[in-house]
Design a protein around this motif. Structure first.
Motif, short mmCIF file in Angstrom:
data_model
loop_
_atom_site.label_atom_id
_atom_site.label_comp_id
_atom_site.label_asym_id
_atom_site.label_seq_id
_atom_site.Cartn_x
_atom_site.Cartn_y
_atom_site.Cartn_z
N GLY A 108 0.81 -1.21 0.00
CA GLY A 108 0.00 0.00 0.00
C GLY A 108 0.85 1.26 0.00
O GLY A 108 0.58 2.21 -0.75
N LEU A 109 1.88 1.27 0.82
CA LEU A 109 2.81 2.40 0.87
C LEU A 109 3.57 2.53 -0.45
O LEU A 109 3.75 3.64 -0.97
N LEU A 110 3.99 1.40 -1.02
CA LEU A 110 4.70 1.42 -2.29
C LEU A 110 3.83 2.00 -3.40
O LEU A 110 4.28 2.84 -4.20
N VAL A 111 2.57 1.58 -3.47
CA VAL A 111 1.67 2.08 -4.50
C VAL A 111 1.48 3.59 -4.37
O VAL A 111 1.51 4.33 -5.36
N ASP A 112 1.29 4.07 -3.15
CA ASP A 112 1.15 5.51 -2.93
C ASP A 112 2.40 6.26 -3.36
O ASP A 112 2.32 7.34 -3.96
N PHE A 113 3.56 5.72 -3.03
CA PHE A 113 4.83 6.35 -3.39
C PHE A 113 4.98 6.44 -4.90
O PHE A 113 5.29 7.51 -5.45
N MET A 114 4.76 5.34 -5.60
CA MET A 114 4.90 5.36 -7.05
C MET A 114 3.86 6.27 -7.70
O MET A 114 4.15 6.95 -8.70
N ALA A 115 2.66 6.31 -7.15
CA ALA A 115 1.62 7.19 -7.71
C ALA A 115 2.06 8.64 -7.67
O ALA A 115 1.82 9.42 -8.60
N GLU A 116 2.73 9.04 -6.57
CA GLU A 116 3.24 10.41 -6.49
C GLU A 116 4.31 10.66 -7.55
O GLU A 116 4.38 11.74 -8.15
N LEU A 117 5.16 9.66 -7.80
CA LEU A 117 6.18 9.80 -8.84
C LEU A 117 5.54 9.94 -10.22
O LEU A 117 6.01 10.71 -11.05
#
Length: 255
Positions: A108-117
């Motif tokens: 979940g944290l990874l998906v949020d991080f990549m979405a910001e990128l």
């Protein structure tokens, strides 16, 4: 309104500290937008204010409060916003500052991080490392949805091996995320496909390369060309290795 990220650590865990700080912010007309505990030992706040003078007054008063230590006070970065949202900071490699590490339970944290990128405009090159079936491709696609971007597989093994040789007209806009499997594109492909990969790499959009180490090994690109490297493991101790990757079929073809 300007936003600020404020983080502090308790030096004396006495009751009422959060109330005192919140009251002080209220008297200075500084809004608390979000608040959360960070990594069990700190508290972070996302603040907003239309007065830089009031923010400077707040920072000056903070230095007189002996029970807290200010660890961060700055315009919010991507990692700050995610820390507020998830209650912890993303782990960053101490030596390679553009390398970020996740384990499978943090998808979940990874998906949020990549979405910001993915929300960035123009060229941005992301590499993602990980062993087969750890969730790399699924995370890349989920992040595209979160960022409200369309995604296109240039090469992949998600459902079956995909090796494309041309783009459709509707894929030429800037709202696309192009996903490239570094193993398939360099070791399981045709000359037409490699020409397409070179064309995609020149596009001023976000590109995500799975298995960037193989991609770099087999092409003229270097790891320094990547703006961000993500490592995804099943657990903290898992070693990411490509010893089994050779021309032909391997376990990485069913990732």
């Amino acid at each position: 309104m300007k936003e600020w990220y404020f983080e502090y650590q308790l030096l004396e865990n006495r009751p009422g500290i959060l109330g005192d700080i919140s009251s002080l912010l209220g008297m200075l007309s500084i809004n608390i937008m979000t608040i959360n505990g960070i990594d069990d030992s700190r508290r972070g706040m996302l603040l907003s204010s239309d007065s830089d003078d009031q923010v400077e007054r707040f920072k000056a008063i903070l230095h007189t409060i002996g029970s807290v230590s200010v660890t961060k006070f700055r315009e919010p970065r991507v990692r700050d916003r995610l820390a507020i949202r998830h209650g912890r900071y993303i782990e960053r490699d101490a030596a390679e500052r553009k390398t970020f590490r996740f384990i499978r339970r943090e998808l979940g944290l990874l998906v949020d991080f990549m979405a910001e990128l993915y929300k960035r405009d123009g060229h941005y090159l992301v590499g993602i490392r990980g062993m087969p079936r750890v969730g790399k491709t699924e995370s890349v696609v989920a992040a595209s949805v979160c960022a409200n971007k369309r995604w296109s597989f240039i090469s992949s093994t998600l459902l079956r091996q995909t090796v494309r040789s041309q783009l459709a007209e509707d894929e030429l806009g800037g709202d696309h995320i192009f996903i490239i499997d570094g193993i398939v594109s360099t070791m399981r492909s045709t000359e037409k496909h490699r020409t397409l990969v070179a064309e995609v790499m020149r596009q001023p959009v976000v590109k995500v390369v799975e298995h960037p180490d193989i991609f770099v090994r087999e092409t003229e690109y270097e790891l320094e060309d990547f703006d961000c490297i993500i490592e995804l493991r099943n657990d903290e101790n898992e070693k990411i290795t490509y010893d089994v990757v050779e021309p032909g079929f391997s376990s990485f073809d069913i990732s």
